[in-house]
Design a protein around this motif. Structure first.
Motif, mmCIF file in Angstrom:
data_model
loop_
_atom_site.group_PDB
_atom_site.id
_atom_site.type_symbol
_atom_site.label_atom_id
_atom_site.label_comp_id
_atom_site.label_asym_id
_atom_site.label_seq_id
_atom_site.Cartn_x
_atom_site.Cartn_y
_atom_site.Cartn_z
ATOM 1 N N ARG A 138 0.835 -1.397 -0.057
ATOM 2 C CA ARG A 138 -0.028 0.013 0.107
ATOM 3 C C ARG A 138 0.790 1.296 -0.123
ATOM 4 N N LYS A 139 2.009 0.968 0.557
ATOM 5 C CA LYS A 139 3.010 2.251 0.554
ATOM 6 C C LYS A 139 3.681 2.652 -0.815
ATOM 7 N N MET A 140 3.552 1.802 -1.775
ATOM 8 C CA MET A 140 4.080 1.713 -2.932
ATOM 9 C C MET A 140 3.135 2.285 -3.880
ATOM 10 N N SER A 141 3.726 3.103 -4.842
ATOM 11 C CA SER A 141 2.871 3.683 -6.029
ATOM 12 C C SER A 141 2.340 2.548 -7.038
ATOM 13 N N PRO A 142 1.228 2.806 -7.581
ATOM 14 C CA PRO A 142 0.771 1.796 -8.430
ATOM 15 C C PRO A 142 1.855 1.482 -9.539
ATOM 16 N N GLU A 143 2.657 2.489 -10.003
ATOM 17 C CA GLU A 143 3.679 1.888 -10.911
ATOM 18 C C GLU A 143 4.630 1.061 -10.255
ATOM 19 N N ALA A 144 5.053 1.310 -8.920
ATOM 20 C CA ALA A 144 6.159 0.564 -8.000
ATOM 21 C C ALA A 144 5.474 -1.075 -8.056
ATOM 22 N N GLN A 145 4.102 -1.092 -7.745
ATOM 23 C CA GLN A 145 3.469 -2.322 -7.556
ATOM 24 C C GLN A 145 3.370 -3.127 -8.844
ATOM 25 N N ARG A 146 3.097 -2.321 -9.976
ATOM 26 C CA ARG A 146 3.184 -3.289 -11.271
ATOM 27 C C ARG A 146 4.707 -3.610 -11.658
ATOM 28 N N SER A 147 5.769 -2.840 -11.425
ATOM 29 C CA SER A 147 7.215 -3.213 -11.489
ATOM 30 C C SER A 147 7.547 -4.367 -10.842
ATOM 31 N N GLU A 150 6.042 -7.397 -12.349
ATOM 32 C CA GLU A 150 6.626 -7.868 -13.486
ATOM 33 C C GLU A 150 8.162 -8.526 -13.091
ATOM 34 N N THR A 151 8.880 -7.800 -12.142
ATOM 35 C CA THR A 151 9.750 -8.580 -11.619
ATOM 36 C C THR A 151 9.731 -10.110 -11.302
ATOM 37 N N ILE A 152 8.694 -10.185 -10.496
ATOM 38 C CA ILE A 152 8.402 -11.557 -10.000
ATOM 39 C C ILE A 152 7.960 -12.509 -11.147
ATOM 40 N N LYS A 153 7.494 -12.056 -12.248
ATOM 41 C CA LYS A 153 7.138 -12.890 -13.485
ATOM 42 C C LYS A 153 8.357 -13.143 -14.253
ATOM 43 N N HIS A 154 8.930 -12.030 -14.385
ATOM 44 C CA HIS A 154 10.168 -12.283 -15.475
ATOM 45 C C HIS A 154 11.661 -12.444 -14.993
ATOM 46 N N ARG A 155 11.900 -12.041 -13.656
ATOM 47 C CA ARG A 155 13.221 -11.942 -13.365
ATOM 48 C C ARG A 155 13.591 -12.720 -11.920
ATOM 49 N N VAL A 156 12.522 -13.495 -11.604
ATOM 50 C CA VAL A 156 12.702 -14.147 -10.479
ATOM 51 C C VAL A 156 13.004 -15.506 -11.219
ATOM 52 N N HIS A 157 14.221 -16.267 -10.552
ATOM 53 C CA HIS A 157 14.324 -17.479 -11.203
ATOM 54 C C HIS A 157 14.882 -18.517 -10.169
ATOM 55 N N LEU A 158 14.416 -19.857 -10.324
ATOM 56 C CA LEU A 158 14.738 -20.944 -9.670
ATOM 57 C C LEU A 158 15.039 -22.253 -10.345
ATOM 58 N N VAL A 159 15.652 -23.134 -9.865
ATOM 59 C CA VAL A 159 16.061 -24.462 -10.201
ATOM 60 C C VAL A 159 14.952 -25.440 -9.682
#
Length: 169
Positions: A138-147, A150-159
Motif C-alpha cells: 500500500r505504501k508503493m505507487s501503482p507503478e512500483a506495484q506493477r514493476s 513484473e519482476t516476479i514474473k520475468h526476473r525471479v528464477h529458480l532451479v
C-alpha cells in the motif's frame, strides 16, 4: 505447514524490491519436487518461498486496478482452465490448504479478509505475512506495484529438481 516468520518474508520482499530497481535477475534457489503416482508433485524443498511468493502475488493482484494485469498476476497463482474450478499452482496440507485458497489465492480474498485463520500456527503466520505485505505494498505507487509484479514474473528464477522418489532416485 507454512513456517516463515516476518523476518524471512520481509527479507524476500526487500530482495525483490531491490531487484526491481535494477535490471538484474533474482535467483531464489532450487525447488525439489517428488513426482507422485497421480502425476502431481510434492514439494520437498522450496515450499516456504513459493507460498510466500503466492501471498505477495495475491496482494499485488488484489491491489491492481487494471483487469488485464490482474488476470496476468492471477495466472501465476492459478490455472483457471480446470473443470472443477481453479487449479492452484501451490497447495498445502489438508489443514492449511483451505485457508490458503480461501483467504489468499481466491480473487479478491487477500484484501477482503473474510476468512480468519484457525488455531494453526501455520495459518497465523500466513495471516501475519499477508498483513505485512498489504501494509508494505500500500505504501508503493501503482507503478512500483506493477514493476514488482513484473519482476516476479520475468526476473525471479529458480532451479526445479524432480526426483522420482523420496530417496532421490
Amino acid at each position: 505447514s507454512y513456517s516463515w516468520e516476518h523476518a524471512e518474508a520481509e527479507a524476500l520482499l526487500t530482495d525483490l524490491r531491490d531487484v526491481t530497481e535494477t535490471s538484474d535477475n533474482h535467483f531464489i534457489g532450487a525447488i525439489v519436487l517428488v513426482k507422485e503416482e497421480s502425476g502431481r508433485y510434492l514439494i520437498v524443498d522450496g515450499q516456504q518461498r513459493l507460498t510466500t511468493l503466492t501471498i505477495l502475488l495475491a496482494v499485488l493482484r488484489d491491489m491492481e486496478t487494471d483487469d488485464a494485469r490482474k488476470n496476468e498476476i492471477h495466472s501465476l497463482i492459478a490455472d483457471e482452465a480446470g473443470p472443477d474450478g481453479p487449479f492452484w499452482r501451490i497447495s498445502l496440507n489438508h489443514i492449511d490448504g483451505p485457508y490458503l485458497s480461501e483467504a489468499i489465492q481466491n480473487r479478491g480474498a487477500a484484501l477482503n479478509k473474510d476468512v480468519e485463520p484457525n488455531d494453526s500456527d501455520s495459518q497465523l503466520r500466513m495471516k501475519k505475512n499477508l498483513d505485512n505485505f498489504i501494509g508494505q505494498v500500500r505504501k508503493m505507487s501503482p507503478e512500483a506495484q506493477r514493476s514488482l509484479a513484473e519482476t516476479i514474473k520475468h526476473r525471479v528464477h529458480l532451479v526445479k529438481v524432480i526426483v522420482e522418489d523420496w530417496d532421490g532416485g
